[in-house]
Write an enzyme that holds these catalytic residues in place. Structure first.
Site, PDB file in Angstrom:
ATOM      1  N   ASP A 155       0.839  -1.193   0.000  1.00  0.00           N
ATOM      2  CA  ASP A 155       0.000   0.000   0.000  1.00  0.00           C
ATOM      3  C   ASP A 155       0.876   1.246   0.000  1.00  0.00           C
ATOM      4  OD1 ASP A 155       0.592   0.735   2.859  1.00  0.00           O
ATOM      5  OD2 ASP A 155      -0.375  -1.193   3.220  1.00  0.00           O
TER       6      ASP A 155
ATOM      7  N   GLU B 299      22.423 -21.793 -18.632  1.00  0.00           N
ATOM      8  CA  GLU B 299      21.515 -20.917 -17.865  1.00  0.00           C
ATOM      9  C   GLU B 299      22.281 -19.731 -17.284  1.00  0.00           C
ATOM     10  OE1 GLU B 299      18.005 -23.891 -16.229  1.00  0.00           O
ATOM     11  OE2 GLU B 299      19.979 -24.000 -15.293  1.00  0.00           O
TER      12      GLU B 299
END
Ligand code: GLA
Length: 738
Positions: free
Chosen positions: A531, A611
């Site tokens: 928030d 990777e």
């Protein structure tokens, strides 16, 4: 001048670049709302109509005039007990047992700069960027005064609202409900866009008609919650990303909240944002005050994209603080999904070495380094380093990490205590418990009573002891349960939900003051406290405990309606994903995590050489576009809840560079083609697809779109840079098109 007061008619006009807000003190001293929307000129008091309405109360002041009723008139701050039967912004319980408060205008003041709120987060601005309007209303009988605060950031098209309730009377009152903002609409058919969810699946968009009756979302969990985000949009029916009228209300608070939307008997709509009235009975003795957290408003006639971009700017530049607020953030490697509780100092050092090899900036040691904490059943509250587990001191570990060329960050959860901890054994009364009742546990832990200064003080000292043990440059502040026992052994229970949140803010403020260079990432089981209140202290928040790239597309989509990309904690994790079991390519995971602060959360020792090479390239890519991603204009190009793809883009403010991101969600035989239409380009300019060297006009990319490849792959992702071609290059490019 952003705020104008017209003395004769007692009309206040708040003017931003593209919007106008107007209200008026009427002949009886009531503060009536007149207008909020696209910029207009003129007085809007002609919109008020007066008819004799049955069963709608008429205040005594109007005498025999049965056409005047607060039950019908649009108001700025409606109260219970004066003949308005709709939802109220304020409910006061008086010493005589009545629930009434009749607020009338007393005076006002216009000030330069933006007001601040003691103990609470609030939009901040330089003196010349904002103006403040204070309007004092009073209930003559009880002596209660309400100071309505309006902050106007004209260039940002932002208006903030807050209220301070002051007991100027003799007797104690109890505030039972208090909102910071009410918007009354005389006309319009609205839909509410709200963002619901659950742990590991936050901020799903829901769009619902505001029909007759009351529609509410809120939290009574003590935090703003995974379940409903304290931010909503009221949209006129049919409004979309680029068209239609919409209003946002973002609550700058991290605790219980209530948003209510009501369509009344005359088809008028009222929207109220504020503190939740449940578990809240806030006594105010003579002279005491309650500050209601603020709501940030903006509105747009051009749909959600414009609304979101205004919120992104406002939160990034006028809520977030500290040195990191506008800086691109360090790329993290977090130990949580890499090792969970199963690590020692060596594990962290190994992570640091691989971080250095891959080009990652920082290693974060997550949960499990303190007290007796090999799982999540014990140890919270004991903020002493478990040197036995680590096999070294924290100072040595940090030095080792730094020597590897990597920064060091650490996880804490200061608001909590495990019953199996030395802290609890020593101070059982510090946990929030209701006397005589058995506790409600969440993740097998209890909450510390952060409304108490003594509790906060000791925990603060312990956390500082940790932070002082070495060069700690980042803290992940977690919070892993909801409040159940709204009770304090020391403080008034009716104040606890609010005072707890202010206690958390006080702690964070002190931490910021003491460690101004520390980057704090908020977290509450992922995005359970995502928030604007937390963003005042922590410029980024871990968006969700769900790191699955496909789910994240939806979670990040919902988050993007209000919160800037710079606030969204997002990491690449292992595949198959630990939360969903879904497999996605490293490329797709990288593209999705780049719509955030970016980092990794996986066991690097398990990575293949191939990777590792790909991760190195991702990091180069993120560094190249970091500034554009975090501070550029963000556009949603699809709705991943409905469409066959998730697509979004970052556009430079000068419209010269664009980073387009697409993940295809559907994969079928003989597949249909997905076209993605870009936004925010200069229609007549020429853009080069940097990868293919092909040229397109801005209008072609926006109107015709770009066909995505039909590949036989699951969830393929595409990230493309388009660059505007100028001058000589443009002539050459045009020739090459011909
Ligand atoms: C919460 C957080 C996770 C992790 C764990 C540690 O769930 O959201 O990221 O830090 O706690 O216990």
């Amino acid at each position: 001048m952003a705020i104008h007061y017209q003395r004769e008619k007692r009309i206040f006009t708040l003017q931003t670049e593209h919007t106008t807000y107007q209200m008026k003190v009427d002949d009886f001293g009531f503060l009536l709302h007149l207008y909020y929307g696209s910029s207009i000129s003129g007085d809007m008091d002609y919109l008020l109509t007066y008819y004799d309405r049955g069963f709608s109360g008429n205040p005594a002041d109007v005498g025999d005039d049965r056409t005047y009723s607060l039950d019908v008139l649009p108001q700025e701050y409606p109260v219970l007990g004066v003949g308005d039967y709709r939802n109220s912004a304020l409910v006061i319980h008086n010493a005589d047992g009545s629930d009434c408060c009749d607020l009338r205008y007393v005076r006002h003041e216009i000030k330069e700069g933006k007001y601040g709120l003691p103990g609470l987060p609030a939009v901040h601005a330089k003196e010349e960027e904002a103006q403040t309007l204070e309007i004092i209303l009073e209930d003559a009988v009880s002596g209660v005064q309400v100071c309505l605060l309006y902050g106007v950031l004209a260039r940002e098209d932002i208006i903030t609202r807050s209220a301070v309730i002051v007991n100027c009377g003799e007797e104690e009152i109890i505030v039972e409900k208090a909102a910071s903002s009410c918007l009354d609409f005389l006309t319009g058919d609205y839909e509410l866009l709200s963002f619901y969810g659950r742990h590991a699946m936050e901020r799903n968009l829901q769009r619902a008609e505001i029909a007759h009756g009351c529609y509410a979302v809120g939290s009574r969990r003590g935090t703003s919650s995974h379940q409903y985000n304290p931010a909503v949009i009221l949209a006129e029916k049919g409004a979309g990303e680029d068209f239609g009228c919409c209003y946002g209300m973002v609550f700058v608070y991290s605790g219980n909240f209530l948003f209510e939307a009501e369509k009344d008997q005359y088809d008028q709509t009222r929207a109220i944002m504020g503190l939740h009235g449940e578990n809240f009975h806030y006594p105010l003795a003579k002279g005491e005050k309650l500050v209601v957290p603020e709501t940030i408003h903006t509105c747009s006639n051009n749909g959600f994209t414009e609304l979101s971009q205004r919120y992104h700017r406002c939160i990034r530049e006028h809520i977030c603080r500290g040195k990191y607020s506008r800086q691109t953030r360090p790329i993290l490697l977090n130990s949580w999904e890499a090792a969970y509780f199963d690590f020692n100092g060596e594990t962290i050092l190994k992570l640091a070495e691989s971080a250095a090899e891959l080009g990652i900036d920082m290693v974060v040691m997550d949960d499990g380094w303190f007290g007796k904490r090999d799982d999540d059943n014990s140890g919270l509250g004991d903020w002493q380093v478990n040197e036995e587990k680590l096999g070294c001191t924290l100072g040595d570990l940090i030095r080792g990490v730094n020597e590897a060329g990597v920064k060091f960050g650490i996880w804490i959860e200061p608001e909590m205590v495990s019953e199996n901890s030395d802290l609890y054994r020593e101070h059982p009364d510090w946990a929030m418990r209701i006397p005589g009742r058995k506790p409600v546990r969440g993740r097998n832990q209890l909450m510390l009573d952060f409304s108490r200064t003594d509790v906060r003080k000791l925990i603060f000292e312990h956390i500082c002891d940790i932070l002082d043990q070495g060069n700690i440059e980042y803290v992940k502040w977690d919070m892993n349960r909801s409040i159940a026992e709204v009770y304090s052994a020391v403080n008034c229970p009716g104040r606890v939900t609010y005072d707890y949140v202010l206690g958390v803010y006080d702690f964070l403020e002190k931490l910021m003051q003491r460690y101004p260079d520390l980057l704090i990432e908020g977290c509450s089981g992922g995005g359970g406290r995502f928030d604007a209140g937390m963003l005042y202290y922590t410029p980024q928040i871990w968006c969700s405990d769900n790191t699955d790239a496909v789910d994240r597309l939806r979670i990040q989509y919902g988050t993007s309606f209000f919160y800037p990309v710079s606030s969204v904690g997002s990491h690449v994790s292992a595949s198959p994903n630990h939360q969903t079991g879904r497999s996605t390519s490293l490329h797709t995971r990288g593209v999705v995590a780049m719509a955030g602060t970016f980092g990794y959360e996986l066991a690097t020792k398990e990575l293949t050489e191939e990777e590792k090479e790909e991760i190195k390239e991702q990091i180069v890519q993120y560094r190249k576009y970091g500034e554009l991603i975090q501070n550029g204009n963000y556009y949603r190009l699809s709705n991943p809840f409905q469409d066959a793809c998730a697509a979004w883009m970052f556009g430079a403010k000068d419209q010269k560079t664009v980073l387009l991101n697409v993940v295809l969600l559907e994969n079928h035989g003989n597949m249909t083609i997905t076209y993605v239409k870009l936004k925010g380009l200069m229609p007549d300019a020429l853009y080069e697809d940097v990868e293919t060297g092909k040229y397109y006009t801005g209008s072609a990319l926006m109107e015709g779109g770009l066909p995505m490849p039909a590949e036989k792959k699951e969830y393929p992702a595409y990230q493309k840079e388009f660059r505007m071609v100028n001058g000589k290059d443009r002539v050459q490019a045009c020739e090459s098109i011909v």
